[in-house]
Design an enzyme around this catalytic site. Sequence first.
Site, PDB file in Angstrom:
ATOM      1  N   GLU A  93       0.821  -1.214   0.000  1.00  0.00           N
ATOM      2  CA  GLU A  93       0.000   0.000   0.000  1.00  0.00           C
ATOM      3  C   GLU A  93       0.853   1.263   0.000  1.00  0.00           C
ATOM      4  OE1 GLU A  93      -3.901  -1.803   2.257  1.00  0.00           O
ATOM      5  OE2 GLU A  93      -2.313  -0.996   3.489  1.00  0.00           O
ATOM      6  N   CYS A 106       3.409   8.465   1.517  1.00  0.00           N
ATOM      7  CA  CYS A 106       3.982   7.491   2.441  1.00  0.00           C
ATOM      8  C   CYS A 106       4.160   6.189   1.669  1.00  0.00           C
ATOM      9  CB  CYS A 106       3.029   7.336   3.622  1.00  0.00           C
ATOM     10  SG  CYS A 106       3.515   6.041   4.777  1.00  0.00           S
ATOM     11  N   CYS A 113       6.668  -7.303   6.954  1.00  0.00           N
ATOM     12  CA  CYS A 113       7.817  -6.844   7.742  1.00  0.00           C
ATOM     13  C   CYS A 113       8.226  -7.974   8.684  1.00  0.00           C
ATOM     14  CB  CYS A 113       7.452  -5.601   8.556  1.00  0.00           C
ATOM     15  SG  CYS A 113       8.856  -4.946   9.493  1.00  0.00           S
ATOM     16  N   CYS A 117       6.785  -6.186  15.505  1.00  0.00           N
ATOM     17  CA  CYS A 117       6.223  -5.331  16.556  1.00  0.00           C
ATOM     18  C   CYS A 117       4.736  -5.692  16.683  1.00  0.00           C
ATOM     19  CB  CYS A 117       6.388  -3.854  16.225  1.00  0.00           C
ATOM     20  SG  CYS A 117       8.072  -3.414  15.747  1.00  0.00           S
ATOM     21  N   CYS A 120       1.594  -3.491  15.438  1.00  0.00           N
ATOM     22  CA  CYS A 120       1.576  -2.996  14.059  1.00  0.00           C
ATOM     23  C   CYS A 120       0.962  -4.042  13.126  1.00  0.00           C
ATOM     24  CB  CYS A 120       3.019  -2.684  13.647  1.00  0.00           C
ATOM     25  SG  CYS A 120       3.225  -2.407  11.890  1.00  0.00           S
ATOM     26  N   GLY A 163       6.753  -2.239   6.042  1.00  0.00           N
ATOM     27  CA  GLY A 163       8.140  -2.694   5.983  1.00  0.00           C
ATOM     28  C   GLY A 163       9.106  -1.832   6.763  1.00  0.00           C
ATOM     29  N   SER A 193      11.876   6.412   8.258  1.00  0.00           N
ATOM     30  CA  SER A 193      11.512   5.984   9.605  1.00  0.00           C
ATOM     31  C   SER A 193      12.051   4.579   9.842  1.00  0.00           C
ATOM     32  CB  SER A 193       9.987   5.993   9.736  1.00  0.00           C
ATOM     33  OG  SER A 193       9.587   5.482  10.989  1.00  0.00           O
ATOM     34  N   SER A 216      11.506   4.939  15.588  1.00  0.00           N
ATOM     35  CA  SER A 216      10.306   4.503  16.314  1.00  0.00           C
ATOM     36  C   SER A 216      10.737   3.948  17.654  1.00  0.00           C
ATOM     37  CB  SER A 216       9.578   3.434  15.498  1.00  0.00           C
ATOM     38  OG  SER A 216       9.208   3.987  14.266  1.00  0.00           O
ATOM     39  N   LEU A 217      10.679   4.781  18.659  1.00  0.00           N
ATOM     40  CA  LEU A 217      11.263   4.437  19.955  1.00  0.00           C
ATOM     41  C   LEU A 217      10.269   3.674  20.843  1.00  0.00           C
ATOM     42  CD1 LEU A 217      14.116   5.115  21.011  1.00  0.00           C
ATOM     43  CD2 LEU A 217      13.065   6.964  22.309  1.00  0.00           C
ATOM     44  N   CYS A 337      -0.880   5.175  10.600  1.00  0.00           N
ATOM     45  CA  CYS A 337       0.341   4.478  11.014  1.00  0.00           C
ATOM     46  C   CYS A 337       0.032   3.106  11.578  1.00  0.00           C
ATOM     47  CB  CYS A 337       1.031   5.253  12.128  1.00  0.00           C
ATOM     48  SG  CYS A 337       1.618   6.825  11.597  1.00  0.00           S
TER      49      CYS A 337
HETATM   50  N1  SAH Z   1       9.233   0.084   9.993  1.00  0.00           N
HETATM   51  C1  SAH Z   1       9.374   1.464  10.166  1.00  0.00           C
HETATM   52  C2  SAH Z   1       8.472   2.301   9.271  1.00  0.00           C
HETATM   53  C3  SAH Z   1       7.058   1.834   9.114  1.00  0.00           C
HETATM   54  S1  SAH Z   1       6.024   1.906  10.542  1.00  0.00           S
HETATM   55  C4  SAH Z   1       9.220   1.868  11.606  1.00  0.00           C
HETATM   56  O1  SAH Z   1       8.787   1.051  12.407  1.00  0.00           O
HETATM   57  O2  SAH Z   1       9.576   2.989  11.922  1.00  0.00           O
HETATM   58  C5  SAH Z   1       5.639   3.654  10.627  1.00  0.00           C
HETATM   59  C6  SAH Z   1       5.318   4.153  12.037  1.00  0.00           C
HETATM   60  O3  SAH Z   1       4.051   3.662  12.482  1.00  0.00           O
HETATM   61  C7  SAH Z   1       6.325   3.709  13.082  1.00  0.00           C
HETATM   62  O4  SAH Z   1       6.644   4.782  13.914  1.00  0.00           O
HETATM   63  C8  SAH Z   1       5.551   2.662  13.850  1.00  0.00           C
HETATM   64  O5  SAH Z   1       6.063   2.462  15.119  1.00  0.00           O
HETATM   65  C9  SAH Z   1       4.177   3.246  13.832  1.00  0.00           C
HETATM   66  N2  SAH Z   1       3.116   2.307  14.162  1.00  0.00           N
HETATM   67  C10 SAH Z   1       3.085   0.971  13.942  1.00  0.00           C
HETATM   68  N3  SAH Z   1       1.912   0.448  14.398  1.00  0.00           N
HETATM   69  C11 SAH Z   1       1.209   1.483  14.891  1.00  0.00           C
HETATM   70  C12 SAH Z   1      -0.095   1.593  15.460  1.00  0.00           C
HETATM   71  N4  SAH Z   1      -0.890   0.539  15.596  1.00  0.00           N
HETATM   72  N5  SAH Z   1      -0.516   2.811  15.842  1.00  0.00           N
HETATM   73  C13 SAH Z   1       0.269   3.905  15.681  1.00  0.00           C
HETATM   74  N6  SAH Z   1       1.489   3.862  15.151  1.00  0.00           N
HETATM   75  C14 SAH Z   1       1.956   2.673  14.747  1.00  0.00           C
HETATM   76 FE1  SF4 Z   2       7.819  -3.420  10.919  1.00  0.00          FE
HETATM   77 FE2  SF4 Z   2       7.713  -0.813  11.565  1.00  0.00          FE
HETATM   78 FE3  SF4 Z   2       5.565  -2.391  11.848  1.00  0.00          FE
HETATM   79 FE4  SF4 Z   2       7.642  -2.734  13.491  1.00  0.00          FE
HETATM   80  S1  SF4 Z   2       6.332  -0.908  13.321  1.00  0.00           S
HETATM   81  S2  SF4 Z   2       6.513  -4.369  12.454  1.00  0.00           S
HETATM   82  S3  SF4 Z   2       9.317  -2.302  12.105  1.00  0.00           S
HETATM   83  S4  SF4 Z   2       6.548  -1.848   9.931  1.00  0.00           S
END
Ligand code: SAH
Ligand code: SF4
Length: 353
Positions: A93, A106, A113, A117, A120, A163, A193, A216-217, A337
Amino acid sequence: MNRTTTMPTLFDCTRDDLARHLDGHPRYRVDQIFQALYREFKFPAEITTIPLGLRTTLESTLPTALEYVTESVSDDGSTVKFLWQLDGGSRIETVLMLYPDRSTVCVSTQAGCAMGCGFCATGQAGFTRHLSSGEIIEQVVRAARRAHELGRRVSNLVYMGMGEPLANEDAVWASLERVHDDIGISARHLTVSTVGIVPGIQRLAERPLPVNLAVSLHAANDTLRNELVPINRRYPLAVLIQACGHYLEQKGRRLTFEWALISDVNDRTQDALELADLCRSLRIPAHVNLIPLNPTPGYLVQGSSRQRVQEFCSHLQSLGVNATIRRNRGTDIAAACGQLAAGRSVKITSRRS
Ligand code: SAH
Ligand code: SF4
Protein backbone atom coordinates in the site's frame (compact mmCIF):
# COMPACT_ATOMS: atom_id res chain seq x y z
CA MET A 1 19.33 -1.75 -11.19
CA ASN A 2 18.68 -3.72 -8.05
CA ARG A 3 15.54 -5.66 -8.68
CA THR A 4 14.77 -8.64 -6.52
CA THR A 5 13.32 -10.58 -9.43
CA THR A 6 15.14 -11.04 -12.71
CA MET A 7 13.33 -8.64 -15.05
CA PRO A 8 14.17 -4.94 -14.54
CA THR A 9 11.22 -2.59 -14.63
CA LEU A 10 10.99 0.94 -15.96
CA PHE A 11 11.50 2.66 -12.62
CA ASP A 12 14.45 0.49 -11.64
CA CYS A 13 16.48 2.13 -14.42
CA THR A 14 18.97 4.86 -13.66
CA ARG A 15 19.84 7.25 -16.51
CA ASP A 16 22.85 5.07 -17.34
CA ASP A 17 20.76 1.89 -17.31
CA LEU A 18 18.29 3.53 -19.69
CA ALA A 19 21.05 4.79 -21.97
CA ARG A 20 22.44 1.25 -22.22
CA HIS A 21 18.96 -0.09 -22.83
CA LEU A 22 18.38 2.44 -25.62
CA ASP A 23 21.75 1.77 -27.21
CA GLY A 24 21.72 3.34 -30.69
CA HIS A 25 19.31 6.13 -29.75
CA PRO A 26 20.68 9.63 -29.15
CA ARG A 27 21.47 10.39 -25.47
CA TYR A 28 18.97 13.25 -25.35
CA ARG A 29 16.20 10.64 -25.53
CA VAL A 30 17.12 9.57 -22.00
CA ASP A 31 16.67 13.14 -20.79
CA GLN A 32 13.33 13.42 -22.58
CA ILE A 33 12.11 10.18 -21.04
CA PHE A 34 13.31 11.11 -17.55
CA GLN A 35 11.66 14.51 -17.88
CA ALA A 36 8.36 12.88 -18.86
CA LEU A 37 8.49 10.14 -16.21
CA TYR A 38 9.67 12.17 -13.24
CA ARG A 39 8.48 15.73 -13.88
CA GLU A 40 5.27 15.16 -15.80
CA PHE A 41 4.45 11.73 -14.34
CA LYS A 42 3.64 10.27 -17.75
CA PHE A 43 3.81 6.62 -18.73
CA PRO A 44 5.69 5.60 -21.91
CA ALA A 45 2.59 5.49 -24.14
CA GLU A 46 1.94 9.14 -23.25
CA ILE A 47 5.44 10.47 -23.98
CA THR A 48 4.73 12.30 -27.22
CA THR A 49 8.17 13.91 -27.32
CA ILE A 50 9.68 10.58 -28.42
CA PRO A 51 8.86 8.56 -31.58
CA LEU A 52 5.95 6.14 -31.44
CA GLY A 53 8.22 3.15 -32.10
CA LEU A 54 10.34 4.00 -29.09
CA ARG A 55 7.26 4.34 -26.88
CA THR A 56 6.16 0.86 -27.90
CA THR A 57 9.63 -0.60 -27.34
CA LEU A 58 9.82 0.96 -23.88
CA GLU A 59 6.42 -0.41 -22.95
CA SER A 60 7.26 -3.94 -24.00
CA THR A 61 10.85 -4.15 -22.77
CA LEU A 62 10.67 -2.13 -19.56
CA PRO A 63 7.30 -2.82 -17.95
CA THR A 64 6.01 -1.01 -14.88
CA ALA A 65 5.94 -3.00 -11.63
CA LEU A 66 2.75 -2.03 -9.83
CA GLU A 67 -0.58 -3.44 -10.85
CA TYR A 68 -3.43 -1.28 -9.59
CA VAL A 69 -5.83 -3.29 -7.40
CA THR A 70 -7.97 -0.66 -5.71
CA GLU A 71 -7.92 2.52 -3.70
CA SER A 72 -9.78 3.91 -0.67
CA VAL A 73 -10.46 7.57 -0.13
CA SER A 74 -11.09 9.03 3.33
CA ASP A 75 -14.46 10.63 4.05
CA ASP A 76 -13.14 14.14 3.53
CA GLY A 77 -11.19 13.18 0.39
CA SER A 78 -7.83 14.29 1.74
CA THR A 79 -6.26 10.84 2.13
CA VAL A 80 -6.00 8.23 -0.60
CA LYS A 81 -4.70 4.72 0.06
CA PHE A 82 -3.65 2.76 -3.01
CA LEU A 83 -3.39 -1.02 -3.07
CA TRP A 84 -0.94 -2.50 -5.58
CA GLN A 85 -0.06 -6.02 -6.58
CA LEU A 86 3.59 -6.85 -7.24
CA ASP A 87 5.25 -9.40 -9.45
CA GLY A 88 4.88 -12.65 -7.50
CA GLY A 89 1.48 -11.70 -6.10
CA SER A 90 2.34 -9.75 -2.92
CA ARG A 91 0.32 -6.67 -2.18
CA ILE A 92 1.50 -3.37 -0.79
CA GLU A 93 0.00 0.00 0.00
CA THR A 94 0.89 3.64 -0.61
CA VAL A 95 -0.81 6.60 1.04
CA LEU A 96 -1.19 10.11 -0.39
CA MET A 97 -2.09 12.80 2.14
CA LEU A 98 -3.18 16.21 0.94
CA TYR A 99 -2.81 18.97 3.51
CA PRO A 100 -3.61 22.62 2.85
CA ASP A 101 0.07 23.55 2.83
CA ARG A 102 1.78 20.36 1.55
CA SER A 103 1.21 16.93 0.08
CA THR A 104 2.91 13.91 1.53
CA VAL A 105 3.37 10.43 0.10
CA CYS A 106 3.98 7.49 2.44
CA VAL A 107 5.66 4.53 0.72
CA SER A 108 6.13 0.87 1.54
CA THR A 109 9.61 -0.63 1.36
CA GLN A 110 8.84 -4.31 1.90
CA ALA A 111 5.89 -6.62 1.38
CA GLY A 112 5.19 -7.31 5.06
CA CYS A 113 7.82 -6.84 7.74
CA ALA A 114 10.04 -9.22 9.69
CA MET A 115 10.40 -7.05 12.80
CA GLY A 116 7.35 -8.39 14.58
CA CYS A 117 6.22 -5.33 16.56
CA GLY A 118 3.00 -6.65 18.08
CA PHE A 119 1.00 -3.42 17.82
CA CYS A 120 1.58 -3.00 14.06
CA ALA A 121 -0.68 -4.55 11.42
CA THR A 122 2.24 -4.96 8.99
CA GLY A 123 4.28 -6.77 11.63
CA GLN A 124 1.35 -9.01 12.44
CA ALA A 125 1.25 -10.14 8.80
CA GLY A 126 4.93 -11.26 8.69
CA PHE A 127 7.55 -10.75 5.98
CA THR A 128 7.18 -11.69 2.31
CA ARG A 129 9.95 -9.89 0.41
CA HIS A 130 11.97 -6.71 -0.11
CA LEU A 131 10.84 -4.18 -2.69
CA SER A 132 13.22 -3.13 -5.44
CA SER A 133 14.14 0.54 -5.84
CA GLY A 134 11.85 0.66 -8.89
CA GLU A 135 8.91 -0.63 -6.89
CA ILE A 136 9.46 2.08 -4.29
CA ILE A 137 9.99 4.86 -6.85
CA GLU A 138 6.93 3.82 -8.85
CA GLN A 139 4.76 4.30 -5.73
CA VAL A 140 5.96 7.91 -5.50
CA VAL A 141 5.44 8.50 -9.22
CA ARG A 142 1.93 7.07 -9.23
CA ALA A 143 0.91 9.03 -6.14
CA ALA A 144 2.47 12.18 -7.63
CA ARG A 145 0.50 11.55 -10.82
CA ARG A 146 -2.73 11.49 -8.81
CA ALA A 147 -1.72 14.63 -6.92
CA HIS A 148 -0.91 16.28 -10.28
CA GLU A 149 -4.39 15.41 -11.59
CA LEU A 150 -5.80 17.15 -8.51
CA GLY A 151 -3.68 20.22 -9.20
CA ARG A 152 -1.26 19.41 -6.38
CA ARG A 153 2.46 18.78 -6.19
CA VAL A 154 3.98 16.19 -3.88
CA SER A 155 6.22 18.12 -1.49
CA ASN A 156 7.15 15.49 1.10
CA LEU A 157 7.97 11.83 1.12
CA VAL A 158 8.01 9.59 4.18
CA TYR A 159 9.23 5.99 4.33
CA MET A 160 6.63 4.96 6.87
CA GLY A 161 4.46 2.49 5.00
CA MET A 162 4.75 -1.29 5.11
CA GLY A 163 8.14 -2.69 5.98
CA GLU A 164 11.38 -1.66 7.63
CA PRO A 165 13.26 0.72 5.29
CA LEU A 166 16.69 0.15 6.81
CA ALA A 167 16.41 -3.62 6.45
CA ASN A 168 16.33 -2.82 2.70
CA GLU A 169 18.75 0.09 2.72
CA ASP A 170 20.23 -0.34 -0.78
CA ALA A 171 16.88 -0.12 -2.53
CA VAL A 172 15.73 2.67 -0.20
CA TRP A 173 18.87 4.68 -0.90
CA ALA A 174 18.54 4.23 -4.68
CA SER A 175 14.94 5.44 -4.46
CA LEU A 176 15.89 8.46 -2.32
CA GLU A 177 18.50 9.47 -4.84
CA ARG A 178 16.06 9.26 -7.77
CA VAL A 179 13.32 11.13 -5.92
CA HIS A 180 15.78 13.83 -4.93
CA ASP A 181 17.60 14.19 -8.26
CA ASP A 182 14.79 13.61 -10.73
CA ILE A 183 11.48 14.39 -9.03
CA GLY A 184 13.20 17.25 -7.23
CA ILE A 185 12.12 16.76 -3.61
CA SER A 186 14.77 18.27 -1.34
CA ALA A 187 16.46 16.19 1.36
CA ARG A 188 14.78 18.20 4.14
CA HIS A 189 11.44 16.91 2.85
CA LEU A 190 12.51 13.27 2.77
CA THR A 191 12.12 11.21 5.96
CA VAL A 192 13.16 7.64 6.62
CA SER A 193 11.51 5.98 9.61
CA THR A 194 13.26 3.06 11.25
CA VAL A 195 12.54 0.73 14.11
CA GLY A 196 16.25 1.06 14.97
CA ILE A 197 18.35 -1.10 12.64
CA VAL A 198 21.76 0.19 13.71
CA PRO A 199 23.84 -0.97 10.69
CA GLY A 200 21.22 0.62 8.42
CA ILE A 201 21.45 3.94 10.29
CA GLN A 202 25.23 3.77 9.94
CA ARG A 203 25.01 3.16 6.20
CA LEU A 204 22.51 5.95 5.70
CA ALA A 205 24.85 8.26 7.66
CA GLU A 206 27.55 7.64 5.02
CA ARG A 207 25.22 8.49 2.11
CA PRO A 208 25.55 11.97 0.63
CA LEU A 209 22.01 13.34 1.25
CA PRO A 210 21.02 14.71 4.68
CA VAL A 211 17.59 13.09 4.82
CA ASN A 212 15.58 13.24 8.04
CA LEU A 213 15.72 10.26 10.33
CA ALA A 214 12.77 9.20 12.46
CA VAL A 215 13.29 6.45 15.01
CA SER A 216 10.31 4.50 16.31
CA LEU A 217 11.26 4.44 19.95
CA HIS A 218 8.04 3.71 21.90
CA ALA A 219 9.99 2.93 25.08
CA ALA A 220 13.01 4.54 26.74
CA ASN A 221 14.19 1.56 28.79
CA ASP A 222 15.36 -1.77 27.43
CA THR A 223 12.95 -3.95 29.43
CA LEU A 224 9.86 -2.31 27.96
CA ARG A 225 11.38 -1.78 24.51
CA ASN A 226 12.40 -5.46 24.26
CA GLU A 227 8.76 -6.27 24.71
CA LEU A 228 7.26 -3.70 22.35
CA VAL A 229 9.96 -3.74 19.66
CA PRO A 230 11.66 -7.16 19.61
CA ILE A 231 14.63 -5.95 17.48
CA ASN A 232 15.72 -3.98 20.57
CA ARG A 233 17.21 -7.24 21.87
CA ARG A 234 19.69 -7.12 18.97
CA TYR A 235 20.24 -3.33 19.01
CA PRO A 236 19.59 -2.11 22.57
CA LEU A 237 18.96 1.52 23.42
CA ALA A 238 22.56 2.47 24.24
CA VAL A 239 23.78 1.25 20.85
CA LEU A 240 20.82 2.78 19.05
CA ILE A 241 21.24 6.19 20.66
CA GLN A 242 24.93 6.16 19.82
CA ALA A 243 24.09 5.49 16.14
CA CYS A 244 21.50 8.29 16.23
CA GLY A 245 24.10 10.67 17.67
CA HIS A 246 26.52 9.77 14.89
CA TYR A 247 23.81 10.34 12.26
CA LEU A 248 23.09 13.77 13.70
CA GLU A 249 26.76 14.68 13.67
CA GLN A 250 27.10 13.64 10.05
CA LYS A 251 23.95 15.34 8.81
CA GLY A 252 23.26 18.23 11.16
CA ARG A 253 19.56 17.40 11.02
CA ARG A 254 17.13 17.13 13.86
CA LEU A 255 16.13 13.61 14.84
CA THR A 256 12.55 12.60 15.53
CA PHE A 257 11.51 9.94 18.01
CA GLU A 258 8.16 8.36 17.27
CA TRP A 259 6.16 7.18 20.23
CA ALA A 260 2.84 5.36 19.79
CA LEU A 261 0.98 5.88 23.05
CA ILE A 262 -0.41 2.68 24.54
CA SER A 263 -2.67 2.98 27.54
CA ASP A 264 -0.90 2.14 30.83
CA VAL A 265 2.06 0.67 28.93
CA ASN A 266 4.16 3.67 27.83
CA ASP A 267 2.01 6.70 28.73
CA ARG A 268 2.86 6.91 32.43
CA THR A 269 4.70 9.71 34.26
CA GLN A 270 7.79 7.53 34.53
CA ASP A 271 7.80 7.02 30.72
CA ALA A 272 7.76 10.77 30.10
CA LEU A 273 10.65 11.27 32.51
CA GLU A 274 12.76 8.54 30.90
CA LEU A 275 12.01 9.82 27.43
CA ALA A 276 12.92 13.38 28.37
CA ASP A 277 16.28 12.16 29.74
CA LEU A 278 16.98 10.26 26.57
CA CYS A 279 16.15 13.26 24.35
CA ARG A 280 18.47 15.46 26.35
CA SER A 281 21.32 12.96 26.06
CA LEU A 282 21.71 13.82 22.35
CA ARG A 283 23.81 16.82 21.39
CA ILE A 284 21.01 18.14 19.18
CA PRO A 285 17.85 17.56 21.22
CA ALA A 286 15.42 15.17 19.53
CA HIS A 287 11.88 16.06 18.61
CA VAL A 288 9.16 13.72 19.86
CA ASN A 289 6.23 12.83 17.67
CA LEU A 290 3.42 11.31 19.71
CA ILE A 291 1.11 8.99 17.80
CA PRO A 292 -2.12 7.93 19.48
CA LEU A 293 -1.99 4.12 18.94
CA ASN A 294 -4.20 3.13 16.05
CA PRO A 295 -6.29 0.02 16.43
CA THR A 296 -5.12 -3.12 14.64
CA PRO A 297 -6.83 -6.49 14.56
CA GLY A 298 -4.09 -8.51 16.28
CA TYR A 299 -3.36 -6.26 19.27
CA LEU A 300 -5.97 -5.87 21.88
CA VAL A 301 -4.27 -3.33 24.11
CA GLN A 302 -5.84 0.10 23.82
CA GLY A 303 -4.36 3.36 22.66
CA SER A 304 -4.14 6.14 25.25
CA SER A 305 -7.17 8.36 25.58
CA ARG A 306 -7.10 11.77 23.95
CA GLN A 307 -6.77 13.38 27.34
CA ARG A 308 -3.82 11.16 28.28
CA VAL A 309 -2.09 11.91 24.97
CA GLN A 310 -2.47 15.61 25.67
CA GLU A 311 -1.23 15.27 29.25
CA PHE A 312 1.79 13.21 28.16
CA CYS A 313 2.64 15.84 25.56
CA SER A 314 2.33 18.70 28.06
CA HIS A 315 4.44 16.81 30.58
CA LEU A 316 7.22 16.33 28.02
CA GLN A 317 7.03 20.00 27.08
CA SER A 318 7.30 21.01 30.74
CA LEU A 319 10.49 18.94 30.85
CA GLY A 320 11.88 20.98 27.96
CA VAL A 321 11.21 18.42 25.21
CA ASN A 322 10.01 19.56 21.82
CA ALA A 323 6.96 17.28 21.51
CA THR A 324 3.96 17.34 19.20
CA ILE A 325 0.97 15.09 18.61
CA ARG A 326 0.69 13.63 15.13
CA ARG A 327 -2.49 14.52 13.30
CA ASN A 328 -4.10 11.20 12.59
CA ARG A 329 -4.87 10.70 8.96
CA GLY A 330 -6.95 8.01 7.34
CA THR A 331 -8.10 5.89 10.30
CA ASP A 332 -11.47 5.50 8.56
CA ILE A 333 -9.72 3.71 5.66
CA ALA A 334 -7.09 1.90 7.79
CA ALA A 335 -4.41 4.07 6.18
CA ALA A 336 -2.98 5.43 9.40
CA CYS A 337 0.34 4.48 11.01
CA GLY A 338 0.63 0.78 11.67
CA GLN A 339 -2.65 -0.11 9.99
CA LEU A 340 -1.25 -1.05 6.60
CA ALA A 341 -1.74 -4.74 5.95
CA ALA A 342 -2.60 -4.76 2.25
CA GLY A 343 -6.20 -5.81 2.58
CA ARG A 344 -5.50 -8.58 5.07
CA SER A 345 -6.92 -6.69 8.03
CA VAL A 346 -10.29 -7.68 9.33
CA LYS A 347 -12.83 -5.08 10.31
CA ILE A 348 -11.51 -2.84 13.04
CA THR A 349 -13.95 -2.64 15.89
CA SER A 350 -12.18 -0.81 18.69
CA ARG A 351 -11.67 2.63 17.17
CA ARG A 352 -10.94 5.29 19.76
CA SER A 353 -10.70 9.07 19.27
N1 SAH B 1 9.23 0.08 9.99
C1 SAH B 1 9.37 1.46 10.17
C2 SAH B 1 8.47 2.30 9.27
C3 SAH B 1 7.06 1.83 9.11
S1 SAH B 1 6.02 1.91 10.54
C4 SAH B 1 9.22 1.87 11.61
O1 SAH B 1 8.79 1.05 12.41
O2 SAH B 1 9.58 2.99 11.92
C5 SAH B 1 5.64 3.65 10.63
C6 SAH B 1 5.32 4.15 12.04
O3 SAH B 1 4.05 3.66 12.48
C7 SAH B 1 6.33 3.71 13.08
O4 SAH B 1 6.64 4.78 13.91
C8 SAH B 1 5.55 2.66 13.85
O5 SAH B 1 6.06 2.46 15.12
C9 SAH B 1 4.18 3.25 13.83
N2 SAH B 1 3.12 2.31 14.16
C10 SAH B 1 3.09 0.97 13.94
N3 SAH B 1 1.91 0.45 14.40
C11 SAH B 1 1.21 1.48 14.89
C12 SAH B 1 -0.09 1.59 15.46
N4 SAH B 1 -0.89 0.54 15.60
N5 SAH B 1 -0.52 2.81 15.84
C13 SAH B 1 0.27 3.90 15.68
N6 SAH B 1 1.49 3.86 15.15
C14 SAH B 1 1.96 2.67 14.75
FE1 SF4 C 1 7.82 -3.42 10.92
FE2 SF4 C 1 7.71 -0.81 11.56
FE3 SF4 C 1 5.57 -2.39 11.85
FE4 SF4 C 1 7.64 -2.73 13.49
S1 SF4 C 1 6.33 -0.91 13.32
S2 SF4 C 1 6.51 -4.37 12.45
S3 SF4 C 1 9.32 -2.30 12.11
S4 SF4 C 1 6.55 -1.85 9.93
